[in-house]
Design a protein around this motif. Structure first.
Motif, PDB file in Angstrom:
ATOM      1  N   ARG A  89      -5.089  -0.147  -3.226  1.00  0.00           N
ATOM      2  CA  ARG A  89      -3.845  -0.719  -3.730  1.00  0.00           C
ATOM      3  C   ARG A  89      -3.957  -2.218  -4.014  1.00  0.00           C
ATOM      4  NH1 ARG A  89       1.099  -0.951  -1.572  1.00  0.00           N
ATOM      5  NH2 ARG A  89       1.262  -3.127  -2.190  1.00  0.00           N
ATOM      6  N   LEU A  90      -5.108  -2.791  -3.804  1.00  0.00           N
ATOM      7  CA  LEU A  90      -5.265  -4.234  -3.950  1.00  0.00           C
ATOM      8  C   LEU A  90      -4.970  -4.702  -5.376  1.00  0.00           C
ATOM      9  CD1 LEU A  90      -6.164  -6.987  -2.783  1.00  0.00           C
ATOM     10  CD2 LEU A  90      -8.491  -6.408  -3.478  1.00  0.00           C
ATOM     11  N   HIS A  93      -3.440 -11.564  -5.794  1.00  0.00           N
ATOM     12  CA  HIS A  93      -2.257 -12.102  -5.140  1.00  0.00           C
ATOM     13  C   HIS A  93      -1.599 -13.220  -5.957  1.00  0.00           C
ATOM     14  CE1 HIS A  93      -4.342 -10.400  -1.468  1.00  0.00           C
ATOM     15  NE2 HIS A  93      -3.181  -9.778  -1.501  1.00  0.00           N
ATOM     16  N   ASN A 230      -3.401 -11.377   4.516  1.00  0.00           N
ATOM     17  CA  ASN A 230      -3.023 -10.561   3.366  1.00  0.00           C
ATOM     18  C   ASN A 230      -3.565  -9.138   3.473  1.00  0.00           C
ATOM     19  OD1 ASN A 230      -1.401 -12.173   1.475  1.00  0.00           O
ATOM     20  ND2 ASN A 230      -3.177 -13.529   1.400  1.00  0.00           N
ATOM     21  N   SER A 231      -4.814  -8.986   3.952  1.00  0.00           N
ATOM     22  CA  SER A 231      -5.381  -7.639   4.098  1.00  0.00           C
ATOM     23  C   SER A 231      -4.643  -6.849   5.160  1.00  0.00           C
ATOM     24  CB  SER A 231      -6.869  -7.730   4.442  1.00  0.00           C
ATOM     25  OG  SER A 231      -7.619  -8.250   3.368  1.00  0.00           O
ATOM     26  N   GLU A 234      -1.198  -5.759   3.930  1.00  0.00           N
ATOM     27  CA  GLU A 234      -1.193  -4.732   2.891  1.00  0.00           C
ATOM     28  C   GLU A 234      -1.718  -3.393   3.405  1.00  0.00           C
ATOM     29  OE1 GLU A 234      -1.917  -5.270  -1.161  1.00  0.00           O
ATOM     30  OE2 GLU A 234      -1.940  -7.457  -1.058  1.00  0.00           O
ATOM     31  N   ASP A 238       0.385   0.009   3.314  1.00  0.00           N
ATOM     32  CA  ASP A 238      -0.156   1.227   2.714  1.00  0.00           C
ATOM     33  C   ASP A 238      -0.091   2.390   3.697  1.00  0.00           C
ATOM     34  OD1 ASP A 238      -1.435   2.401   0.374  1.00  0.00           O
ATOM     35  OD2 ASP A 238      -3.217   2.588   1.631  1.00  0.00           O
ATOM     36  N   ASP A 323       4.016 -11.893   0.772  1.00  0.00           N
ATOM     37  CA  ASP A 323       4.582 -10.585   1.098  1.00  0.00           C
ATOM     38  C   ASP A 323       4.840  -9.754  -0.152  1.00  0.00           C
ATOM     39  OD1 ASP A 323       5.870  -8.601   2.790  1.00  0.00           O
ATOM     40  OD2 ASP A 323       7.726  -9.268   1.820  1.00  0.00           O
ATOM     41  N   VAL A 324       4.397  -8.496  -0.118  1.00  0.00           N
ATOM     42  CA  VAL A 324       4.625  -7.570  -1.235  1.00  0.00           C
ATOM     43  C   VAL A 324       5.369  -6.327  -0.762  1.00  0.00           C
ATOM     44  CG1 VAL A 324       2.683  -8.371  -2.631  1.00  0.00           C
ATOM     45  CG2 VAL A 324       2.313  -6.591  -0.908  1.00  0.00           C
ATOM     46  N   THR A 326       5.709  -5.632   2.998  1.00  0.00           N
ATOM     47  CA  THR A 326       5.444  -5.341   4.406  1.00  0.00           C
ATOM     48  C   THR A 326       6.621  -5.722   5.298  1.00  0.00           C
ATOM     49  OG1 THR A 326       3.101  -5.781   3.989  1.00  0.00           O
ATOM     50  CG2 THR A 326       3.794  -5.653   6.288  1.00  0.00           C
TER      51      THR A 326
END
Length: 440
Positions: A89-90, A93, A230-231, A234, A238, A323-324, A326
């Motif tokens: 899904r990466l 950023h 970030n990892s 995400e 996921d 943030d996307v 989370t």
């Protein structure tokens, strides 16, 4: 003129063997036995170690300027980290305009935040356009400067399919000699795996985030993600989206910002504000807007550092988390936030606050590190402790040594470093009286 002059034949006619035959020692300073060297290649220009975005950028610009170079890559493809060590899904950023390499923008059809596969397609197109053709499966085991040239020792493992499996048939060692050495292995060459008490007695699965691809197969499982960069954020998101029972360890303070504010990317807005305001003022504005958009993260168990996000990045290179989605999962209870791990137990983990919880899987989103100290025999420019240039944003060392992709400024920093390095090497190339090298 020929870009490369391959020196083979009788050992008596090669300086590598002449030097060692006169010396009492049987191995050079690198620790590589002379008798193990199969081939010596003289490169008129630069040796670039690493075929990720950094190495491709320098190679493209040097080639366009007519400077001879060779790119060495330990894997069998370009951008191996992006291809083999990232989750499905990466996406980038930052907006694509901040992530493009020199001389070639992203296609207009790409979204504002290209996916991993789109970025890989872009890199493949970039390499083809500028005829960057790395020498694959060449692991650099040592590099040293002898007073005149850089000696870069590489090893290639030879394999063949035997009985449906790859069998190792042998290996060859090649030495590349050049005036200039460009270290392009980057900040994320090797996964960081922390030592945690009791890890050996844990009966569940432990993996680094570099091995994680997606949440398929984790539905209903109790999964602990150690790390909240970030990892980590995400991967946790996921997992929650795939109905795993996800928990995330937040050990230290961290700045979490929305990816976009006021209809603009947070990074772009910050860069624009920094043109007019002090970093402290920009930080206050960012934190105020972040609180309005995502709320008080401390209430979720994610405390902020005392320094603002931009000032902290400038001081120690620690990047804010963008943030996307989370935080929404944390607020809804789909992701549990936990403190630092004290130790592993047979079926779970004990945390520093004393609580004990069971888990089926633990994913270590604990980041990566430079591998430069393992192979570069140089102590003045690069730090032996962390493998980064000692001087912040340093890109140029002594004796023709350069670093690209170590500025902690992402792909934008890669482009800036590559441009400066190329300009410097091109000037030296011309000062030495070389003509343009036409690559075949």
């Amino acid at each position: 003129m020929d870009c490369f002059a391959e020196v083979e034949g009788k050992r008596a006619h090669d300086p590598l063997y002449q030097r060692r035959s006169r010396a009492a020692a049987t191995t050079p300073a690198t620790g590589v036995p002379v008798d193990d060297v199969d081939r010596v290649v003289d490169v008129a220009g630069a040796v670039i170690v690493g075929a990720g975005p950094s190495g491709l950028a320098v190679g493209a610009m040097l080639g366009l300027a007519g400077v001879a170079y060779v790119v060495l890559e330990r894997c069998g493809c370009i951008a191996s980290l992006w291809r083999h060590r990232t989750y499905d899904r990466l996406c980038l950023h930052l907006p694509k305009r901040f992530c493009e390499l020199p001389l070639m923008p992203f296609p207009a059809s790409f979204p504002e935040y290209p996916t991993r596969d789109q970025f890989l397609d872009y890199l493949e197109s970039y390499a083809r356009r500028f005829a960057v053709e790395p020498v694959f499966r060449r692991t650099v085991i040592s590099a040293e400067y002898d007073g005149e040239s850089w000696w870069v020792y590489t090893k290639e493992v030879i394999t063949a399919a035997v009985g449906g499996e790859q069998a190792v048939l042998g290996s060859t060692m090649t030495v590349y000699r050049s005036k200039w050495l460009v270290v392009a292995t980057g900040e994320n060459a090797e996964p960081v795996v922390p030592e945690i008490e009791g890890v050996g007695r844990f009966k569940g699965q432990i993996m680094h985030s570099s091995e994680y691809r997606n949440g398929e197969g984790y539905a209903g499982k109790r999964v602990l993600v150690v790390g909240c960069g970030n990892s980590g954020m995400e991967v946790s998101l996921d997992l929650a989206n795939h109905n795993a029972r996800a928990s995330m360890v937040v050990r230290d303070t961290v700045h979490v910002l929305p990816r976009e504010m006021l209809g603009r990317s947070t990074f772009g807005l910050s860069a624009w504000l920094l043109r007019w305001l002090s970093v402290q003022t920009v930080d206050r504005l960012l934190l105020l807007m972040a609180r309005l958009v995502i709320g008080d993260t401390a209430r979720l168990g994610i405390a902020r550092p005392s320094l603002g996000p931009m000032e902290l990045k400038g001081v120690c290179g620690k990047t804010p988390v963008l943030d996307v989605g989370t935080l929404a999962k944390i607020k809804s209870g789909n992701i549990q936030v936990l403190p630092a791990v004290q130790c592993f137990r047979e079926h779970g983990v004990e945390f520093v606050d004393g609580r004990i919880e069971d888990f089926d899987v633990v994913i270590l989103a604990t980041g990566y590190k430079s591998n430069v100290p393992y192979w570069l025999k140089e102590k003045e420019f690069f730090s032996e402790k962390d493998g980064f240039p000692k001087k912040s944003n340093g890109w140029k060392g002594q004796n023709g040594l350069y670093a690209v992709g170590f500025s902690r400024r992402g792909l934008l920093g890669v482009s800036m470093d590559a441009t400066k390095i190329t300009e410097d090497i091109v000037q030296r190339w011309r000062d030495m009286g070389y003509e343009r090298c036409e690559r075949e």
